[in-house]
Design an enzyme around this catalytic site. Structure first.
Site, PDB file in Angstrom:
ATOM      1  N   SER A 138       5.771  -5.333  -1.394  1.00 23.15           N
ATOM      2  CA  SER A 138       5.696  -3.933  -1.815  1.00 23.15           C
ATOM      3  C   SER A 138       6.096  -3.023  -0.642  1.00 23.15           C
ATOM      4  CB  SER A 138       4.285  -3.652  -2.348  1.00 23.15           C
ATOM      5  OG  SER A 138       4.242  -2.436  -3.026  1.00 23.15           O
ATOM      6  N   GLY A 195       0.865  -1.178   0.000  1.00 20.93           N
ATOM      7  CA  GLY A 195       0.000   0.000   0.000  1.00 20.93           C
ATOM      8  C   GLY A 195       0.896   1.220   0.000  1.00 20.93           C
ATOM      9  N   GLU A 208       8.366  -7.063 -10.684  1.00 19.51           N
ATOM     10  CA  GLU A 208       7.127  -7.760 -10.330  1.00 19.51           C
ATOM     11  C   GLU A 208       7.258  -9.231 -10.711  1.00 19.51           C
ATOM     12  OE1 GLU A 208       3.744  -5.623 -11.925  1.00 19.51           O
ATOM     13  OE2 GLU A 208       3.908  -4.139 -10.317  1.00 19.51           O
TER      14      GLU A 208
END
Lengths: 243, 243
Positions: free
Chosen positions: B129, B97, B201
């Protein structure tokens, strides 16, 4: 106050400061600007031989463009007293680069307060990218990497809303990170009373006292807490942003 | 120490926490994890009805996945004492987030120090993340918008290098903003002694004491001051990163 707040210096593949040049020229003529104090502090990566050379190169790039418009450029970074250079110039110009480094340097040199006071008293201000972020209440809508921790996130606070420069509608294909709109919506959750203007590349805001005009080739996207984003064309009345 | 540091929860278009699920399962089995303390503080935009509901939704998304792997999930955000929940769980999991909001909340709740101490003493840590950013010395290589000003940019400092999650090779076509590589090179100018791992990713780092493994489908890109970026494949020795 008289501000020219530009999203980006240069469109991909074009010459440096090419697309905004005629808008800068209009601003220079309207305000009878002959001399500019340049703030290069955001441009830290133009040389591999240290910050001073990077700032020299940055200043020369800007000087080359501005001299074609009949304006002299003096950077605050290497000669004389920065506050004197600002006082003796007709306009302050803040170039893009890293917003965190720029903020850090404006606090370290004491220029944050000097520039704010001088612009509020009437000296014209031109900024692009990080230089447009700097005119906002805080740096909280920058796209830049937080490579240094500045003394504060508070910036020049010349306008009552936030700008997100280089506003971008989509992610690259297949990339799962947040979109720009999602990032700004997160900003609004944490800062619900603040408006955010997404300023697309190729557009700028010209602000003179209580008037604000969008110029360039793109619409602007306005974000407010708990409201749908709104699009505005160049020419539409945006003066409510300054209230 | 035992860390699973994941670039991203989910590839575009896939189910939530889909691609890293088998790696998480391996980690859960190796460490005999039955219960997880979840830190949802980065996930502020999952509900329009305030942070608490956003954290509830986030916790439920993660719970749904983890219960399929035989693990119970308790979030620190709404019941009991966060430090007790952490102490009574087999593992700490920090979701993605906004990194700035996460950092701000970890300082406000006192959990920054609690988590650091607990993980150094041996409790396994899973992050993705923002949760991977948090394991680094500072948040200075996050991609996130600085929507709040945290008490400090210092983070858990569990590893001696910086991770840039969601590492991306190119800008969208025609976009003139800095590339990710340019941003990281600016970080290195301001922080020349720190290494940065660009974690694409679909990849993650598994770190156990003095061993570090790259897993997933992508190479890693390593950035060091005044050196050309280097690419490493899964399986190559990366233990020098921990020295």
């Amino acid at each position: 106050m008289n501000l020219l707040l530009i999203s980006n210096s240069t469109m991909a593949g074009e010459e440096y400061l090419s697309w905004p040049r005629l808008f800068i020229l209009d601003f220079v003529r309207e305000n009878k600007i002959k001399s500019i104090a340049f703030i290069p502090y955001a441009g830290i990566s133009l040389s591999k031989n240290g910050l001073n050379e990077s700032y020299d190169i940055y200043t020369n790039k800007v000087k080359t463009v501005m001299e074609q418009l009949g304006v002299t450029v003096t950077s605050v970074h290497n000669t004389g007293t920065p506050a004197d250079i600002i006082e003796n110039s007709d306009c302050i110009m803040v170039g893009g680069g890293n917003t965190f480094f720029l903020t850090h340097m404006l606090y370290n040199t004491g220029l944050m307060e000097v520039i704010r006071k001088t612009v509020i008293e009437g000296k014209p201000y031109i900024g692009w990218s990080a230089g447009s972020n700097m005119a906002c209440p805080t740096l909280k809508t920058t796209n830049d990497m937080p490579i240094v921790e500045p003394q504060s996130f508070n910036c020049l606070n010349l306008i009552p809303f936030q700008i997100n420069p280089h506003y971008l509608d989509a992610n690259p294909d297949g990339h799962g990170g947040e979109t720009r709109q999602q990032r700004i919506e997160e900003f609004l959750i944490a800062n619900p009373s603040v408006k955010v203007v997404g300023l697309r590349e190729g557009s700028l805001l010209h602000i003179s006292d209580d008037k604000i005009e969008l110029k360039g080739s793109k619409k602007l996207r306005l974000f407010q807490f708990e409201e749908l984003p709104m699009e505005f064309n160049p020419g539409e009345n945006l003066d409510f942003l300054l209230k």
